[in-house]
Design a protein around this motif. Structure first.
Motif, PDB file in Angstrom:
ATOM      1  N   MET A 108       0.665  -1.666   0.058  1.00  0.00           N
ATOM      2  CA  MET A 108      -0.563   0.254   0.198  1.00  0.00           C
ATOM      3  C   MET A 108       0.972   1.196  -0.290  1.00  0.00           C
ATOM      4  SD  MET A 108      -2.962   0.889   2.729  1.00  0.00           S
ATOM      5  CE  MET A 108      -3.489  -1.288   3.120  1.00  0.00           C
ATOM      6  N   LEU A 109       1.847   1.421   0.354  1.00  0.00           N
ATOM      7  CA  LEU A 109       2.846   2.519   0.689  1.00  0.00           C
ATOM      8  C   LEU A 109       3.580   3.022  -0.437  1.00  0.00           C
ATOM      9  CD1 LEU A 109       4.324   1.935   4.480  1.00  0.00           C
ATOM     10  CD2 LEU A 109       2.268   3.356   4.302  1.00  0.00           C
ATOM     11  N   VAL A 110       3.948   1.233  -0.501  1.00  0.00           N
ATOM     12  CA  VAL A 110       4.826   1.655  -2.146  1.00  0.00           C
ATOM     13  C   VAL A 110       4.035   2.316  -3.583  1.00  0.00           C
ATOM     14  CG1 VAL A 110       6.794   1.097  -1.119  1.00  0.00           C
ATOM     15  CG2 VAL A 110       5.248  -0.411  -3.180  1.00  0.00           C
ATOM     16  N   VAL A 111       2.572   1.358  -3.799  1.00  0.00           N
ATOM     17  CA  VAL A 111       1.811   1.469  -4.844  1.00  0.00           C
ATOM     18  C   VAL A 111       1.605   2.683  -5.344  1.00  0.00           C
ATOM     19  CG1 VAL A 111      -0.576   1.674  -5.282  1.00  0.00           C
ATOM     20  CG2 VAL A 111       0.180  -0.196  -5.037  1.00  0.00           C
ATOM     21  N   PRO A 112       1.665   3.946  -4.608  1.00  0.00           N
ATOM     22  CA  PRO A 112       1.164   5.620  -5.662  1.00  0.00           C
ATOM     23  C   PRO A 112       2.193   6.005  -5.779  1.00  0.00           C
ATOM     24  CG  PRO A 112       0.971   5.526  -2.988  1.00  0.00           C
ATOM     25  CD  PRO A 112       1.434   5.057  -4.015  1.00  0.00           C
ATOM     26  N   LEU A 113       4.091   4.878  -5.922  1.00  0.00           N
ATOM     27  CA  LEU A 113       5.406   5.211  -7.048  1.00  0.00           C
ATOM     28  C   LEU A 113       5.347   4.578  -8.637  1.00  0.00           C
ATOM     29  CD1 LEU A 113       7.926   4.530  -4.092  1.00  0.00           C
ATOM     30  CD2 LEU A 113       7.569   6.871  -4.958  1.00  0.00           C
ATOM     31  N   MET A 114       3.765   3.748  -8.499  1.00  0.00           N
ATOM     32  CA  MET A 114       3.789   3.279  -9.609  1.00  0.00           C
ATOM     33  C   MET A 114       3.080   4.176 -10.628  1.00  0.00           C
ATOM     34  SD  MET A 114       4.362   0.286  -9.975  1.00  0.00           S
ATOM     35  CE  MET A 114       6.007   0.484  -8.437  1.00  0.00           C
ATOM     36  N   SER A 115       2.963   4.444 -11.706  1.00  0.00           N
ATOM     37  CA  SER A 115       3.246   6.400 -12.169  1.00  0.00           C
ATOM     38  C   SER A 115       1.064   6.215 -12.204  1.00  0.00           C
ATOM     39  CB  SER A 115       4.461   6.866 -13.478  1.00  0.00           C
ATOM     40  OG  SER A 115       3.214   8.000 -13.659  1.00  0.00           O
ATOM     41  N   CYS A 116       0.640   6.843 -11.520  1.00  0.00           N
ATOM     42  CA  CYS A 116      -0.695   6.509 -12.380  1.00  0.00           C
ATOM     43  C   CYS A 116      -1.156   7.186 -13.057  1.00  0.00           C
ATOM     44  CB  CYS A 116      -1.612   6.315 -11.122  1.00  0.00           C
ATOM     45  SG  CYS A 116      -1.877   8.398 -10.285  1.00  0.00           S
ATOM     46  N   GLY A 117      -1.972   7.274 -13.551  1.00  0.00           N
ATOM     47  CA  GLY A 117      -3.235   7.515 -15.130  1.00  0.00           C
ATOM     48  C   GLY A 117      -3.386   8.531 -14.497  1.00  0.00           C
ATOM     49  N   ALA A 118      -3.534  10.252 -13.770  1.00  0.00           N
ATOM     50  CA  ALA A 118      -3.736  11.230 -13.421  1.00  0.00           C
ATOM     51  C   ALA A 118      -2.204  11.805 -13.742  1.00  0.00           C
ATOM     52  CB  ALA A 118      -3.868  11.079 -11.837  1.00  0.00           C
ATOM     53  N   ARG A 119      -0.957  10.953 -13.689  1.00  0.00           N
ATOM     54  CA  ARG A 119       0.178  11.175 -13.693  1.00  0.00           C
ATOM     55  C   ARG A 119       0.585  11.545 -15.242  1.00  0.00           C
ATOM     56  NH1 ARG A 119       1.388   7.842  -9.031  1.00  0.00           N
ATOM     57  NH2 ARG A 119       2.450   8.766  -7.889  1.00  0.00           N
TER      58      ARG A 119
END
Lengths: 84, 713
Positions: free
Chosen positions: B432-443
């Protein structure tokens, strides 16, 4: 009891040869682990087959008509024998 | 209120449950959570004749023993909510394993319909099932379906209606095991009944089976009852005797008997006509999960996905761009030429530019979700988890962590929700903590704005890929750090079913894609709209009335001078920009941007980027609209933010642009992600930890990249 029927050495699943017919002897681990894999069809006396060994001690096996991918840690806990 | 009949849909993972659910209920679905736990609850409805049926999709499980939250929920729904009927979806080509769950529904004694789904697959594999005989053996109606082609769905609706109407005529047969197990079950059940240890809604024999299975939940429930000590001890003796007689733990004995019963059933109802042959799935797997080629093939496939995301999305983006531009001009025309109306400014520069600038990137995001849906629905994702398990293990994560991380490339919110498949808290929290490091669609809007503006066409895909790889690399290091400090301990064992490869239907892919894309659109409609307005206000007010320099005078002087026309024009333009910059510095955003600017300098950012980063805090894609607002204000002629791509290279170099992307990639996740992390970790601490931790990480990494980069500039 299942063990006695097959006259071949006891192997961990990860050292079992691919393609051979195997029979499950037992699984080490708590009763939760046992129930969990039993629901997937792995329990003493059941036949299974290692389809292929993966890149890393993990493997793909065939049991009850479906295929399961399994990591190294789990394979080590499951003891099998080759059916002759 | 009209009467609604409550029924549930249950079955193994990969049995095609969701497909049947969609075929039955169509779009009439509602997604929520089971109270107190983070397991998705999907409810839909349909009509069978004059009956209104409400259908709840139970989580996919292999068993009803309390091995996981899903299994516990599935069984508690049946015990506590007493559905009128359980529709059990069975993968017909894999009858034996699927009936293991069916048998447990029979032990519960609930009215049952067996749905032999994917019956075409079974027939192709030479498996013939005598449905009538199965129905008689189990005392349940049997319907054959092919979920993805909606075959048999009308028949299923009809049968559901019949069973709901004439419930008493459809009671399942009781499962009788052989005496070895049946006698201890009855003895234990009698002890429970005699000691009044059967809570409301439970069945004594079922409780006895669960005690034999050493089910923690039921053991706990019963031992909490007054006066249960003696009785449970007596039952323990029965279990001990059984284990002694058979020389195996009682939970294994129960399993063996269940499979024994099933094997007997299968001998009666299944006839195999074809010789067993190596099927296509196996052949495909020998390549796709190959110990050497598996990972390179996967990476190649991902490269292709991202490459297509850009090329396929391009024409659609053009159309949306034009639409936004046209709308801006159209709304502007409501006011007289050169009007300084605040409302016009709000609508055109705030709302249309803000939301429009983000909507432009919808095709990219939709295509990415489309591609991920294909990978999921074909069954390839499960293989990916397997081939990545070793790598994931090395960084201290579980093979299954890979799926949330992959979904994270679309949107962090569903990705964080997908961490639910991980059973151990340390695995789950780390993921969960590292998931936002996966570059999401909003980027993607940020990259899609910056990359074409600063880098040559042939490098675009490679630059994009490098950003994604950076995210993954930082995630790997962070995960490793977390697992060796805060979340120490062993990995959960990895086991995952590999379903046969399937050709997904367009409909199911679209449903998948839409459910994720709509999250993005919903955000554009609510959060982004609101934030755009606020940001517009912050970057327009307070208004500067008196300027430090006499800009108008300076411009007039140039106008009257004898310089060549081109030079005049550029000088006037320069002064105009300086004026707007001064005005902008005076506004709220400008002031905040200026305050934090010194801190941003090591990363190569100026106050405008700082301003946009503040704007990007609620949602990453706001960075684009905020830059649009900042620069549209910085222009003499009112330009559309779409022209931002042309404007940016005048202010920044390639290294700075790259650093902006890196910072946006790594820094604090959006508000929606924060909320999801708080909900799923059930802790404010970890949500804040993630937010501040990632921002600090972003600052360090970006500073390193910039400082290192300028050495080569």
């Amino acid at each position: 009891m299942t063990a006695r029927k097959y006259n071949s050495p006891v192997l961990s699943l990860n050292s079992a040869p691919a393609g051979a017919e195997l029979v499950v002897l037992n699984a080490f681990g708590g009763c939760e682990f046992q129930r969990k894999i039993a629901a997937l069809g792995i329990y003493p006396g059941e036949k299974l087959e290692v389809v292929e060994h993966g890149n890393c001690g993990g493997l793909i096996l065939k049991v009850k008509g479906s295929r399961l991918a399994m990591g190294q840690g789990m394979c080590e806990k499951i003891k099998v024998k080759v059916v002759q | 209120m009209e009467k609604r009949n409550q029924i549930v849909l249950a079955g193994n993972p990969n049995s095609g449950k969701t497909t049947v659910f969609n075929a039955l209920t169509g779009a009439r679905q509602h997604v929520g959570n089971y109270p107190g736990v983070t397991v998705e609850k999907i409810v839909g409805s349909f009509k069978s004749g004059d009956l209104n049926i409400t259908l709840t999709d139970l989580p996919g499980t292999y068993s009803l023993t309390a091995n996981s939250p899903e299994e516990l929920i599935a069984r508690n729904v049946i015990i506590n909510e007493k559905p009128e009927l359980v529709v059990n979806i069975i993968d017909a080509s894999n009858l034996e394993r699927n009936l293991f769950l069916t048998l447990q529904f029979m032990e519960l004694g609930v009215p049952l319909i067996l749905v032999l789904n994917m019956i075409d697959n079974a027939r192709d594999r030479g498996i013939e099932i005598d449905a009538e005989r199965l129905a008689r053996l189990f005392g349940a109606r049997v319907v054959c379906t092919v979920g993805n082609r909606s075959e048999g769905i009308n028949e299923l609706k009809k049968v559901i209606g019949e069973v709901v109407r004439e419930k008493e005529r459809h009671s399942v047969n009781k499962v009788n095991y052989s005496d070895e197990l049946e006698i201890p079950i009855r003895k234990a059940a009698k002890i429970l009944t005699d000691n009044k240890l059967v809570p409301e809604g439970y069945d004594a024999e079922w409780l006895a089976i669960k005690l034999l299975e050493k089910d923690n939940e039921i053991t706990g429930l019963l031992s909490a009852l007054p006066g249960s000590g003696e009785a449970l001890k007596a039952i323990d003796d029965i279990i001990g005797k059984l284990e002694n007689d058979v020389n195996e733990p009682s939970e294994i004995i129960v399993t063996e008997h269940r499979y024994g019963f099933i094997a007997g059933t299968c001998r009666e109802v299944v006839s195999s006509t074809l010789q067993k042959r190596r099927d296509i799935s196996e052949a495909a797997d020998s390549v796709l999960t190959h110990r050497v080629f598996g990972i390179p093939l996967f990476l190649g496939l991902m490269y292709l996905v991202f490459y297509l995301t850009f090329t396929v999305g391009d024409p659609f983006m053009g159309w949306i761009e034009q639409g936004v531009e046209w709308l801006g001009v159209f709304v502007s025309s409501w006011w007289p030429e050169g009007s300084a109306s605040p409302l016009r400014s709000l609508l055109v520069e705030g709302v249309i530019a803000g939301v429009g600038g983000v909507l432009v990137f919808l095709p990219n995001i939709a295509f990415l979700f489309f591609a991920i849906a294909i990978l999921e629905d074909t069954g390839y994702m499960a293989r990916v988890a397997f081939i990545m398990d070793r790598l994931m293990n090395k960084i201290g994560l579980h093979g299954k962590s890979f799926i949330p991380m992959l979904i994270g490339f679309g949107c962090s919110v569903p990705a964080i929700m997908a961490t639910r498949t991980l059973n151990l808290r340390r695995d789950r929290m780390t993921t969960m903590l590292v998931v936002p490091l996966m570059s999401c669609g909003a980027r993607i809007p940020i990259y899609a704005l910056i990359i074409p503006a600063f880098f040559p066409k042939k490098w675009e895909a490679a630059i994009m890929f490098s950003i994604y790889i950076t995210g993954i690399a930082v995630a790997v290091l962070t995960a490793k750090l977390l697992r060796s400090t805060l979340f120490r301990g062993e990995n959960e064992p990895f086991v995952l079913e590999l379903p046969p490869y399937r050709i997904p239907t367009l409909k199911s892919i679209c449903i998948h894609m839409w459910s994720r894309t709509s999250v993005y659109l919903h955000k554009a409609g609510t959060l982004l709209l609101g934030a755009s307005v606020v940001l517009w206000a912050l970057s327009n007010y307070p208004k500067k009335e008196t300027f430090e320099r006499d800009y108008a005078g300076e411009m007039a002087k140039i106008e009257q001078s004898r310089l060549p026309a081109a030079e005049k024009k550029s000088l006037i333009r320069k002064i105009g920009n300086e004026k707007t910059a001064e005005a902008l510095s005076y506004t709220c955003t400008g002031r905040i941007g200026h305050v934090i600017a010194p801190a941003l300098k090591p990363m190569g950012f100026d106050w405008r980027v700082g301003t946009a980063l503040i704007g990007a805090f609620p949602a990453k894609e706001l960075f684009v609209s905020q830059m649009g607002i900042v620069f549209a204000l910085g222009e003499l002629d009112e330009e559309n933010p779409v022209a931002l791509r042309a404007e940016l290279p005048k202010h920044y170099n390639g290294l700075q642009a790259y650093c902006i992307m890196i910072f946006c990639l790594l820094s604090a996740p959006c508000i929606a992600t924060f909320a999801a992390a708080r909900r799923e970790s059930n802790s404010w601490f970890w949500a804040f930890f993630q937010m501040f931790g990632l921002t600090a990480l972003a600052y360090i990494v970006t500073t390193l990249v910039y400082q290192f980069g300028i050495l080569f500039m």
